[in-house]
Design an enzyme around this catalytic site. Structure first.
Site, PDB file in Angstrom:
ATOM      1  N   MET A  28       0.844  -1.193   0.000  1.00  0.00           N
ATOM      2  CA  MET A  28       0.000   0.000   0.000  1.00  0.00           C
ATOM      3  C   MET A  28       0.884   1.250   0.000  1.00  0.00           C
ATOM      4  O   MET A  28       0.437   2.341   0.347  1.00  0.00           O
ATOM      5  CB  MET A  28      -0.939  -0.001   1.213  1.00  0.00           C
ATOM      6  CG  MET A  28      -1.921  -1.183   1.161  1.00  0.00           C
ATOM      7  SD  MET A  28      -3.441  -0.909   2.082  1.00  0.00           S
ATOM      8  CE  MET A  28      -2.811  -0.661   3.718  1.00  0.00           C
ATOM      9  N   GLY A  29       2.156   1.072  -0.363  1.00  0.00           N
ATOM     10  CA  GLY A  29       3.053   2.227  -0.450  1.00  0.00           C
ATOM     11  C   GLY A  29       3.559   2.662   0.911  1.00  0.00           C
ATOM     12  O   GLY A  29       3.503   1.915   1.878  1.00  0.00           O
ATOM     13  N   ASN A  30       4.095   3.897   0.950  1.00  0.00           N
ATOM     14  CA  ASN A  30       4.765   4.415   2.154  1.00  0.00           C
ATOM     15  C   ASN A  30       5.827   3.390   2.607  1.00  0.00           C
ATOM     16  O   ASN A  30       5.835   2.928   3.736  1.00  0.00           O
ATOM     17  CB  ASN A  30       3.752   4.715   3.266  1.00  0.00           C
ATOM     18  CG  ASN A  30       4.363   5.598   4.339  1.00  0.00           C
ATOM     19  OD1 ASN A  30       4.325   5.311   5.514  1.00  0.00           O
ATOM     20  ND2 ASN A  30       5.004   6.672   3.923  1.00  0.00           N
ATOM     21  N   HIS A  34       9.063   1.073   3.513  1.00  0.00           N
ATOM     22  CA  HIS A  34      10.190   1.095   4.449  1.00  0.00           C
ATOM     23  C   HIS A  34      11.062  -0.122   4.137  1.00  0.00           C
ATOM     24  O   HIS A  34      10.731  -0.903   3.212  1.00  0.00           O
ATOM     25  CB  HIS A  34       9.700   1.080   5.896  1.00  0.00           C
ATOM     26  CG  HIS A  34       8.687   0.010   6.176  1.00  0.00           C
ATOM     27  ND1 HIS A  34       8.989  -1.332   6.165  1.00  0.00           N
ATOM     28  CD2 HIS A  34       7.354   0.078   6.432  1.00  0.00           C
ATOM     29  CE1 HIS A  34       7.919  -2.034   6.434  1.00  0.00           C
ATOM     30  NE2 HIS A  34       6.896  -1.200   6.586  1.00  0.00           N
ATOM     31  N   HIS A  53       9.494  -3.557   3.345  1.00  0.00           N
ATOM     32  CA  HIS A  53       8.998  -3.799   1.980  1.00  0.00           C
ATOM     33  C   HIS A  53      10.165  -4.085   1.028  1.00  0.00           C
ATOM     34  O   HIS A  53      10.080  -4.946   0.157  1.00  0.00           O
ATOM     35  CB  HIS A  53       8.280  -2.562   1.436  1.00  0.00           C
ATOM     36  CG  HIS A  53       7.026  -2.195   2.163  1.00  0.00           C
ATOM     37  ND1 HIS A  53       6.917  -1.073   2.942  1.00  0.00           N
ATOM     38  CD2 HIS A  53       5.810  -2.796   2.202  1.00  0.00           C
ATOM     39  CE1 HIS A  53       5.690  -0.988   3.428  1.00  0.00           C
ATOM     40  NE2 HIS A  53       5.003  -2.016   3.009  1.00  0.00           N
ATOM     41  N   GLY A 109       4.859 -10.193   3.730  1.00  0.00           N
ATOM     42  CA  GLY A 109       5.604 -10.118   4.985  1.00  0.00           C
ATOM     43  C   GLY A 109       4.964 -10.966   6.072  1.00  0.00           C
ATOM     44  O   GLY A 109       3.739 -11.033   6.193  1.00  0.00           O
ATOM     45  N   LYS A 136       5.092 -10.346   9.093  1.00  0.00           N
ATOM     46  CA  LYS A 136       4.547  -9.495  10.157  1.00  0.00           C
ATOM     47  C   LYS A 136       3.023  -9.551  10.149  1.00  0.00           C
ATOM     48  O   LYS A 136       2.384  -9.566  11.189  1.00  0.00           O
ATOM     49  CB  LYS A 136       5.024  -8.057   9.979  1.00  0.00           C
ATOM     50  CG  LYS A 136       4.409  -7.168  11.012  1.00  0.00           C
ATOM     51  CD  LYS A 136       4.976  -5.788  10.960  1.00  0.00           C
ATOM     52  CE  LYS A 136       4.070  -4.864  11.721  1.00  0.00           C
ATOM     53  NZ  LYS A 136       2.860  -4.543  10.939  1.00  0.00           N
ATOM     54  N   ASP A 137       2.439  -9.606   8.954  1.00  0.00           N
ATOM     55  CA  ASP A 137       0.984  -9.751   8.839  1.00  0.00           C
ATOM     56  C   ASP A 137       0.678 -11.239   8.748  1.00  0.00           C
ATOM     57  O   ASP A 137       0.320 -11.765   7.692  1.00  0.00           O
ATOM     58  CB  ASP A 137       0.476  -8.982   7.612  1.00  0.00           C
ATOM     59  CG  ASP A 137       0.724  -7.491   7.754  1.00  0.00           C
ATOM     60  OD1 ASP A 137       0.178  -6.888   8.681  1.00  0.00           O
ATOM     61  OD2 ASP A 137       1.499  -6.925   6.952  1.00  0.00           O
ATOM     62  N   LEU A 173       9.041  -3.278  11.759  1.00  0.00           N
ATOM     63  CA  LEU A 173       8.841  -2.146  10.842  1.00  0.00           C
ATOM     64  C   LEU A 173       7.420  -2.173  10.286  1.00  0.00           C
ATOM     65  O   LEU A 173       6.887  -3.223   9.954  1.00  0.00           O
ATOM     66  CB  LEU A 173       9.846  -2.208   9.692  1.00  0.00           C
ATOM     67  CG  LEU A 173      11.325  -2.096  10.077  1.00  0.00           C
ATOM     68  CD1 LEU A 173      12.179  -1.922   8.814  1.00  0.00           C
ATOM     69  CD2 LEU A 173      11.588  -0.942  11.044  1.00  0.00           C
TER      70      LEU A 173
END
Ligand code: PAF
Length: 286
Positions: A26-28, A30, A33, A147, A149-150, A184
């Site tokens: 979804m962009g933004n 770090h 990604h 990732g 993380k999810d 992150l």
């Protein structure tokens, strides 16, 4: 690196390739990604990233409107990371009409944990991921990197791909952490300086819970709820509003049985908690 905004341009950019490796975002961006992009580069004959803030996966009181849109900076980072194609569709391009057909993931997986606190979240994620997969892969094979993380998202996508017999390999990218251990996340950018210093306590508390769960061994089924409760109270005392901190079975995220607790590598701890206005999630496999 090519940046394309339409499905038609994406398809022509990929026409000559047989095995795209894809990182949906979804962009933004770090470095978490970018690590996924690095993984993708080893897995396909062309590396594709998408940037699309997907309205369908945000609840009415969530941060869809304020979610940071940083396309130019994202593209620079993707270029430096060796990405070949960026697909950054507008909302009109991806959803030219209201998305009436949606993917409904199984409730026992999608209505627990994140899905319990964010109703409709996994339907929104699965729907956009299915659509992005069609745009990137057509009906052909490929690889997509998500990732870890999810954790629950990864599991939902794996299940979707398997149940719809899609010829897509799903690869998990390890969670990237800041030096203090904070996972992150684009949402870390919402934290004030004081909150940023505090934020690592989510992962620390989850690690503590993981250690306790491991030490409890056979007693875990009886002691689990009390352990989880203590972990949530510890965070609450530090000013957090925990949604859940829990020990689950990795295979399906259900509560572990005695048999699960007797086998190494069967458990995962997962947590979500709000710090000020920011909701953070994290997990550790035990
Ligand atoms: O993990 C994310 O950033 C999003 O849920 C995804 C997979 C890009 C779908 O919008």
């Amino acid at each position: 690196m090519q940046v394309v905004h339409t499905i038609a341009d994406l398809r022509s950019a990929l026409a000559a390739h047989r095995s795209p490796a894809f990182v949906p975002t979804m962009g933004n961006l770090h470095s978490g990604h970018l690590a996924l992009v690095q993984d993708a580069r080893r897995l396909g004959d062309v590396t594709v990233a998408s940037i699309f803030v997907n309205r369908l996966q945000f609840g009415p009181n969530e941060d869809f409107d304020t979610y940071p849109r940083t396309l130019a900076a994202d593209c620079e980072q993707l270029k430096a990371a060796g990405c070949d194609v960026v697909f950054a569709p507008s909302e009109k391009e991806l959803y030219p009409e209201p998305q009436g057909f949606t993917v409904q993931p199984p409730t026992e997986l999608a209505n627990i944990l994140e899905g319990h606190f964010r109703p409709g979240f996994f339907s929104g994620v699965s729907t956009v991921v299915l659509k992005l997969f069609h745009c990137v892969f057509g009906s052909g094979p490929g690889t997509a990197v998500f990732g870890q993380k999810d954790y629950q998202q990864l599991m939902v996508i794996r299940r979707m791909v398997s149940q719809f017999a899609m010829p897509i390999q799903i690869v998990a990218g390890p969670t990237q952490r800041a030096a203090d251990g904070l996972a992150l996340s684009s949402r870390n950018g919402y934290l004030s300086e004081a909150e940023r210093a505090e934020a690592v306590h989510l992962s620390m508390t989850l690690r503590g819970l993981a250690r306790e769960a491991l030490a409890a061994a056979d007693a875990l089924p009886q002691q689990r709820e009390a352990m989880e409760h203590r972990a949530m109270s510890a965070l609450a005392q530090r000013g957090w509003k925990p949604d859940y901190l829990t020990v689950r079975r990795r295979a399906d995220l259900q509560t572990p049985t005695l048999e699960d607790t007797r086998q190494a590598n069967r458990l995962v701890v997962l947590g979500a908690a709000r710090l000020g206005g920011t909701r953070l999630i994290d997990n550790w496999e035990i």
